[in-house]
Design a protein around this motif. Sequence first.
Motif, PDB file in Angstrom:
ATOM      1  N   GLN A 114     -39.048  79.078 -50.194  1.00 55.00           N
ATOM      2  CA  GLN A 114     -38.686  78.384 -51.431  1.00 55.00           C
ATOM      3  C   GLN A 114     -39.904  78.131 -52.307  1.00 55.00           C
ATOM      4  OE1 GLN A 114     -35.514  77.857 -52.569  1.00 55.00           O
ATOM      5  NE2 GLN A 114     -36.705  77.483 -54.426  1.00 55.00           N
ATOM      6  N   GLU A 115     -41.023  77.757 -51.684  1.00 52.91           N
ATOM      7  CA  GLU A 115     -42.246  77.552 -52.457  1.00 52.91           C
ATOM      8  C   GLU A 115     -42.707  78.871 -53.070  1.00 52.91           C
ATOM      9  OE1 GLU A 115     -46.922  76.115 -51.987  1.00 52.91           O
ATOM     10  OE2 GLU A 115     -45.534  75.847 -50.307  1.00 52.91           O
ATOM     11  N   MET A 116     -42.545  79.950 -52.311  1.00 46.40           N
ATOM     12  CA  MET A 116     -42.929  81.264 -52.812  1.00 46.40           C
ATOM     13  C   MET A 116     -42.103  81.626 -54.050  1.00 46.40           C
ATOM     14  SD  MET A 116     -43.276  84.833 -50.701  1.00 46.40           S
ATOM     15  CE  MET A 116     -41.579  84.770 -50.098  1.00 46.40           C
ATOM     16  N   LYS A 117     -40.788  81.409 -53.984  1.00 50.53           N
ATOM     17  CA  LYS A 117     -39.926  81.691 -55.133  1.00 50.53           C
ATOM     18  C   LYS A 117     -40.312  80.859 -56.345  1.00 50.53           C
ATOM     19  CE  LYS A 117     -35.765  83.152 -52.599  1.00 50.53           C
ATOM     20  NZ  LYS A 117     -34.339  82.836 -52.310  1.00 50.53           N
ATOM     21  N   ASP A 118     -40.621  79.584 -56.100  1.00 53.44           N
ATOM     22  CA  ASP A 118     -41.014  78.692 -57.201  1.00 53.44           C
ATOM     23  C   ASP A 118     -42.311  79.163 -57.847  1.00 53.44           C
ATOM     24  OD1 ASP A 118     -38.802  77.129 -56.692  1.00 53.44           O
ATOM     25  OD2 ASP A 118     -39.891  75.621 -55.526  1.00 53.44           O
ATOM     26  N   ARG A 119     -43.273  79.544 -57.007  1.00 50.93           N
ATOM     27  CA  ARG A 119     -44.570  79.988 -57.542  1.00 50.93           C
ATOM     28  C   ARG A 119     -44.426  81.288 -58.327  1.00 50.93           C
ATOM     29  NH1 ARG A 119     -49.809  79.406 -53.698  1.00 50.93           N
ATOM     30  NH2 ARG A 119     -49.340  77.480 -52.590  1.00 50.93           N
ATOM     31  N   VAL A 120     -43.612  82.210 -57.819  1.00 58.11           N
ATOM     32  CA  VAL A 120     -43.395  83.489 -58.509  1.00 58.11           C
ATOM     33  C   VAL A 120     -42.765  83.239 -59.882  1.00 58.11           C
ATOM     34  CG1 VAL A 120     -42.061  85.636 -58.517  1.00 58.11           C
ATOM     35  CG2 VAL A 120     -43.235  84.894 -56.425  1.00 58.11           C
ATOM     36  N   ASN A 121     -41.739  82.388 -59.925  1.00 54.01           N
ATOM     37  CA  ASN A 121     -41.060  82.079 -61.187  1.00 54.01           C
ATOM     38  C   ASN A 121     -42.010  81.403 -62.180  1.00 54.01           C
ATOM     39  OD1 ASN A 121     -38.600  83.170 -60.385  1.00 54.01           O
ATOM     40  ND2 ASN A 121     -37.876  81.243 -59.506  1.00 54.01           N
ATOM     41  N   GLN A 122     -42.800  80.460 -61.683  1.00 54.27           N
ATOM     42  CA  GLN A 122     -43.736  79.750 -62.551  1.00 54.27           C
ATOM     43  C   GLN A 122     -44.788  80.699 -63.119  1.00 54.27           C
ATOM     44  OE1 GLN A 122     -45.324  76.628 -60.094  1.00 54.27           O
ATOM     45  NE2 GLN A 122     -43.387  75.518 -59.992  1.00 54.27           N
ATOM     46  N   ALA A 123     -45.312  81.578 -62.256  1.00 53.30           N
ATOM     47  CA  ALA A 123     -46.365  82.505 -62.681  1.00 53.30           C
ATOM     48  C   ALA A 123     -45.841  83.497 -63.717  1.00 53.30           C
ATOM     49  CB  ALA A 123     -46.943  83.240 -61.475  1.00 53.30           C
ATOM     50  N   LEU A 124     -44.635  84.032 -63.486  1.00 50.72           N
ATOM     51  CA  LEU A 124     -44.063  84.995 -64.426  1.00 50.72           C
ATOM     52  C   LEU A 124     -43.721  84.330 -65.762  1.00 50.72           C
ATOM     53  CD1 LEU A 124     -41.802  87.133 -62.069  1.00 50.72           C
ATOM     54  CD2 LEU A 124     -43.896  87.855 -63.237  1.00 50.72           C
ATOM     55  N   GLU A 125     -43.268  83.090 -65.700  1.00 51.97           N
ATOM     56  CA  GLU A 125     -42.981  82.358 -66.936  1.00 51.97           C
ATOM     57  C   GLU A 125     -44.267  82.112 -67.720  1.00 51.97           C
ATOM     58  OE1 GLU A 125     -40.938  78.164 -68.450  1.00 51.97           O
ATOM     59  OE2 GLU A 125     -40.812  78.750 -66.338  1.00 51.97           O
ATOM     60  N   LEU A 126     -45.327  81.798 -67.000  1.00 54.67           N
ATOM     61  CA  LEU A 126     -46.609  81.488 -67.632  1.00 54.67           C
ATOM     62  C   LEU A 126     -47.169  82.685 -68.401  1.00 54.67           C
ATOM     63  CD1 LEU A 126     -48.496  79.014 -67.758  1.00 54.67           C
ATOM     64  CD2 LEU A 126     -49.743  79.972 -65.841  1.00 54.67           C
ATOM     65  N   VAL A 127     -46.939  83.899 -67.895  1.00 56.19           N
ATOM     66  CA  VAL A 127     -47.454  85.102 -68.575  1.00 56.19           C
ATOM     67  C   VAL A 127     -46.390  85.785 -69.433  1.00 56.19           C
ATOM     68  CG1 VAL A 127     -49.160  85.480 -66.760  1.00 56.19           C
ATOM     69  CG2 VAL A 127     -46.953  86.658 -66.622  1.00 56.19           C
ATOM     70  N   GLY A 128     -45.228  85.147 -69.575  1.00 56.86           N
ATOM     71  CA  GLY A 128     -44.180  85.695 -70.437  1.00 56.86           C
ATOM     72  C   GLY A 128     -43.483  86.926 -69.893  1.00 56.86           C
ATOM     73  N   MET A 129     -43.335  87.001 -68.549  1.00 55.25           N
ATOM     74  CA  MET A 129     -42.712  88.179 -67.937  1.00 55.25           C
ATOM     75  C   MET A 129     -41.483  87.830 -67.094  1.00 55.25           C
ATOM     76  SD  MET A 129     -44.295  90.917 -68.932  1.00 55.25           S
ATOM     77  CE  MET A 129     -43.823  92.151 -67.711  1.00 55.25           C
ATOM     78  N   SER A 130     -40.890  86.665 -67.335  1.00 54.06           N
ATOM     79  CA  SER A 130     -39.729  86.241 -66.543  1.00 54.06           C
ATOM     80  C   SER A 130     -38.544  87.198 -66.670  1.00 54.06           C
ATOM     81  CB  SER A 130     -39.285  84.833 -66.975  1.00 54.06           C
ATOM     82  OG  SER A 130     -40.280  83.892 -66.670  1.00 54.06           O
ATOM     83  N   ASP A 131     -38.388  87.805 -67.838  1.00 52.72           N
ATOM     84  CA  ASP A 131     -37.248  88.699 -68.071  1.00 52.72           C
ATOM     85  C   ASP A 131     -37.425  90.074 -67.430  1.00 52.72           C
ATOM     86  OD1 ASP A 131     -36.046  86.697 -69.551  1.00 52.72           O
ATOM     87  OD2 ASP A 131     -36.758  87.476 -71.485  1.00 52.72           O
ATOM     88  N   PHE A 132     -38.581  90.288 -66.796  1.00 51.94           N
ATOM     89  CA  PHE A 132     -38.877  91.602 -66.227  1.00 51.94           C
ATOM     90  C   PHE A 132     -38.944  91.571 -64.700  1.00 51.94           C
ATOM     91  CE2 PHE A 132     -40.381  91.555 -70.511  1.00 51.94           C
ATOM     92  CZ  PHE A 132     -40.197  92.839 -71.009  1.00 51.94           C
ATOM     93  N   LYS A 133     -38.406  90.514 -64.096  1.00 50.37           N
ATOM     94  CA  LYS A 133     -38.534  90.316 -62.645  1.00 50.37           C
ATOM     95  C   LYS A 133     -38.036  91.491 -61.821  1.00 50.37           C
ATOM     96  CE  LYS A 133     -36.566  86.277 -61.988  1.00 50.37           C
ATOM     97  NZ  LYS A 133     -36.167  85.023 -61.280  1.00 50.37           N
ATOM     98  N   GLN A 134     -36.957  92.111 -62.246  1.00 51.10           N
ATOM     99  CA  GLN A 134     -36.354  93.188 -61.464  1.00 51.10           C
ATOM    100  C   GLN A 134     -36.789  94.576 -61.921  1.00 51.10           C
ATOM    101  OE1 GLN A 134     -34.757  92.396 -58.719  1.00 51.10           O
ATOM    102  NE2 GLN A 134     -35.106  90.246 -59.266  1.00 51.10           N
ATOM    103  N   ARG A 135     -37.723  94.639 -62.851  1.00 51.32           N
ATOM    104  CA  ARG A 135     -38.194  95.933 -63.347  1.00 51.32           C
ATOM    105  C   ARG A 135     -39.208  96.544 -62.379  1.00 51.32           C
ATOM    106  NH1 ARG A 135     -37.901  96.319 -69.081  1.00 51.32           N
ATOM    107  NH2 ARG A 135     -39.175  98.225 -68.943  1.00 51.32           N
ATOM    108  N   GLU A 136     -39.282  97.858 -62.399  1.00 48.68           N
ATOM    109  CA  GLU A 136     -40.305  98.555 -61.607  1.00 48.68           C
ATOM    110  C   GLU A 136     -41.638  98.438 -62.353  1.00 48.68           C
ATOM    111  OE1 GLU A 136     -39.396 102.560 -60.366  1.00 48.68           O
ATOM    112  OE2 GLU A 136     -37.253 102.163 -60.640  1.00 48.68           O
TER     113      GLU A 136
END
Length: 277
Positions: A114-136
């Motif tokens: 759960q902490e891993m998921k939270d950190r991944v989401n926070q990091a991607l949001e911080l760099v503006g890449m949240s919408d690309f999570k499932q992209r190659e």
Amino acid sequence: MAIIEVKNLTFKYDQDSDHYTLKDVSFHVKQGEWLSIIGHNGSGKSTTVRLIDGLLEAESGEIYILGDLLTPENVWEKRHQIGMVFQNPDNQFVGATVEDDVAFGLENQGIPLQEMKDRVNQALELVGMSDFKQREPARLSGGQKQRVAIAGVVALRPKIIILDEATSMLDPEGRLALIETVKRIKEQYGITVISITHDLDEVALSDRVLVMKKGQVESSSVPSKLFARKDLQLLGLDFPFTQHLKDSLNQAGFELPDTYFSEKELQEKLWESISKM
């Protein structure tokens, strides 16, 4: 407080050669500082940061990270305190998706799910890449790839981020966007940033600039003092746009001080000069 201290560092790649890549290099990096390191190719700047990250081992000298002497025994512990982003992000990708790639380092550290998921989401949001999570990762643009690489570093919560010419493969717009992203991360988390660069926008945002020449520290100064030098091209840098513009304005009759101005500062100085006419 110095988060990194480099003392009398000496290094050569070929032990049978008399040529040293670094010769008696000493400098420090303050906690929360953005330090740019510049110099011609072969000046020793990339070698220096690889020694700090423990990717290379010095022939002599000492490196202190957060007060601890870097040794073969603690090099892995110290690497966890440093995040490194290289010139080509493709060399750093290991996951099938953006989300998997950012999570990779966390999985290696045994971070709970759960902490891993939270950190991944926070990091991607911080760099503006949240919408690309499932992209190659391979299908992303160069700037997007570097944002993902930075997200992977940020998720690990390092004390120090090293950018080893991380913006050199991007276009001007992409470089500026990436630099602004790193600046925002630095301010939000109080991270110390070291950047190896030839980019003037990147240098201008730093707190201090270290110039390396022939394996030694040539000078250390704030960007404004560096940009006021007349020998920038000998250091591998062009003159900033504002310096070119200021020279042209002086030739046109404007009397402007012989010092570096940012675009905003130059604009204000021009308005001040015009108002007196």
